[in-house]
Design an enzyme around this catalytic site. Structure first.
Site, mmCIF file in Angstrom:
data_model
loop_
_atom_site.group_PDB
_atom_site.id
_atom_site.type_symbol
_atom_site.label_atom_id
_atom_site.label_comp_id
_atom_site.label_asym_id
_atom_site.label_seq_id
_atom_site.Cartn_x
_atom_site.Cartn_y
_atom_site.Cartn_z
ATOM 1 N N SER A 166 66.849 103.090 42.161
ATOM 2 C CA SER A 166 66.660 103.144 43.608
ATOM 3 C C SER A 166 67.014 101.803 44.266
ATOM 4 O O SER A 166 68.178 101.407 44.238
ATOM 5 C CB SER A 166 65.215 103.562 43.907
ATOM 6 O OG SER A 166 65.038 103.869 45.266
ATOM 7 N N HIS A 369 63.418 111.970 42.459
ATOM 8 C CA HIS A 369 63.548 110.519 42.509
ATOM 9 C C HIS A 369 62.618 109.812 41.527
ATOM 10 O O HIS A 369 62.959 108.744 41.000
ATOM 11 C CB HIS A 369 63.275 110.037 43.936
ATOM 12 C CG HIS A 369 63.855 108.702 44.255
ATOM 13 N ND1 HIS A 369 65.211 108.490 44.405
ATOM 14 C CD2 HIS A 369 63.284 107.478 44.444
ATOM 15 C CE1 HIS A 369 65.444 107.219 44.690
ATOM 16 N NE2 HIS A 369 64.293 106.575 44.709
#
Length: 429
Positions: A166, A369
């Protein structure tokens, strides 16, 4: 109407408490939730070193190392609000840092500025607003170069592996754009849930907030809030108790709404473990920069407004980052169900980067995620593929000319009742 709403709130309150009364956590989960990263590493029988790294702008960063002198170094860089613990929390059989060490790598876990392990500056106290005047841009031009130089100076290697999740990918792309000489020091960059473009996200919460992000940042700053969330042991303990025991279902729902729904890979019994380490702290400006990226639909430097932009950049709008400068070998890994890294946005990123040697859309359709670091079966679904790519790059078999497109062929065998484990087999086309 108010009475009806009140009844609903009471019902939710009671349901959460009933569920919490049934749920029991293993003693090891509660213990690990209270341990810091070095203590976690020692607990599971691995050596650990703490390294202090000075960035050029005065920040003092902390890196945790699982040392193997003489072995190939690997630098792991966490995402927004995370820390080195994100690579450790699921234990030696699952978490990436331990798996790398078991395979003979010299593992370095960076804590970027502002998180719970890197909260010192040579000039500013953390209560000064100037301390928090950073976003992923400063991570890319200061934190990562300083750490890379430090690792190279303390090992016998001229290149290292880089793995980012990320924000750990965003800051790397910034470094490549603004300080391209560092690309020669990277053997392979592996990007998990790579974040640069946000043009195709459809999460209503992000889209609702993004147009007002500059006003929200100004509001927070006007009332003296520069860190998000503010680091406070009382609030941390309150959140830990509420989400682990009182409102477990509600907190899980919020996480899934923000990251992507995947209850199969989310081990809810590990909630206290995650909340004991997360959120680890960051700046309001970091959220502001990402919000600008969503709203402007450009991967560009921070927007200070036309007047300040002209002083800093020489133009009314901030310049875009030069992704073509990222010419080291890059491997991309992304999921269909990631609310922060849409497939089309990652594919656009892949086209603009200078040297993508591996592009892998995970075939497990619910991969979100958080699964990149907290998925129960992440070793089978992702990490085994990463190890193969690393080995191929190290042996010189993988270049841009013979780029690999990775897929995970996932099957669901006959399982005992209540079992949700998957078996997966890696195939590289």
């Amino acid at each position: 109407m108010l009475r009806f709403v009140g009844c609903l709130i009471c019902l939710c309150w009671q349901a959460n408490f009933i569920y919490a009364d049934i749920a029991k956590y293993a003693d090891s989960i509660i213990e690990d939730a209270r341990l810091r990263s070095p203590e976690l590493i020692r607990k599971y029988g691995y050596p650990v070193e703490l390294h202090s790294i000075n960035a050029k702008d005065g920040f003092q960063l902390t890196a945790h190392r699982i040392p193997k002198p003489g072995a190939q170094p690997v630098l792991l860089v966490h995402g927004l609000e995370d820390s080195s613990s994100g690579w450790l929390l699921l234990g030696p059989n699952t978490s990436f840092a331990y798996l790398l060490s078991d395979r003979g790598y010299d593992v370095w876990l960076l804590n970027t500025r502002g998180n719970r392990y890197s909260r010192k500056h040579s000039k500013y106290h953390l209560l000064n607003p100037q301390f928090w005047d950073f976003s992923f841009h400063q991570l890319g031009i200061y934190d990562l170069p300083a750490t890379i130089d430090y690792i190279i100076a303390n090992t016998n290697f001229k290149q290292l592996h880089y793995v980012g999740h990320s924000q750990g990918t965003t800051s790397f792309f910034v470094m490549g754009s603004e300080r391209p000489a560092y690309m020669k020091k990277i053997l392979l960059m592996q990007a998990l849930a790579p974040v640069a473009y946000w043009n195709n996200i459809d999460n209503p919460y992000y889209l609702l907030v993004a147009p007002y992000i500059n006003a929200l940042v100004r509001l927070f700053h006007s009332v003296g809030i520069h860190e998000l969330p503010p680091e406070n042991e009382v609030w941390r303990e309150l959140a830990y108790q509420l989400c682990s025991f009182a409102f477990k279902n509600t907190c899980t729902y919020i996480v899934m709404e923000l990251m992507g729904w995947d209850l199969n890979q989310f081990n809810d019994t590990a909630i206290p473990l995650i909340l004991g380490h997360y959120p680890a702290g960051s700046s309001v400006k970091s959220f502001g920069h990402y919000g600008q990226t969503i709203h402007r639909k450009e991967f560009a430097k921070y927007d200070y407004g036309p007047l300040q932009n002209r002083k800093l950049y020489g133009s009314d709008t901030p310049p875009k980052y030069k992704l073509g400068n990222v010419d080291c070998k890059v491997a991309l890994y992304y999921g269909n169900n990631d609310y922060l890294a849409a497939v089309k946005d990652v594919q656009r990123l892949s086209r603009e980067l200078g040297n993508v040697v591996h592009d892998e859309l995970l075939a497990y359709k619910k991969f979100n995620h958080l699964d990149f670091v907290f998925g129960k079966d992440v070793k089978k679904l992702l990490y085994n593929s990463m190890f193969e790519v690393m080995a191929k790059v190290e042996s010189g078999l993988l270049t841009n000319e013979n780029k690999s497109m990775g897929t995970i062929v996932t099957t669901r065998p006959k399982l005992n009742k209540g079992t949700t484990n998957y078996r997966s087999y890696l195939t590289l086309k």
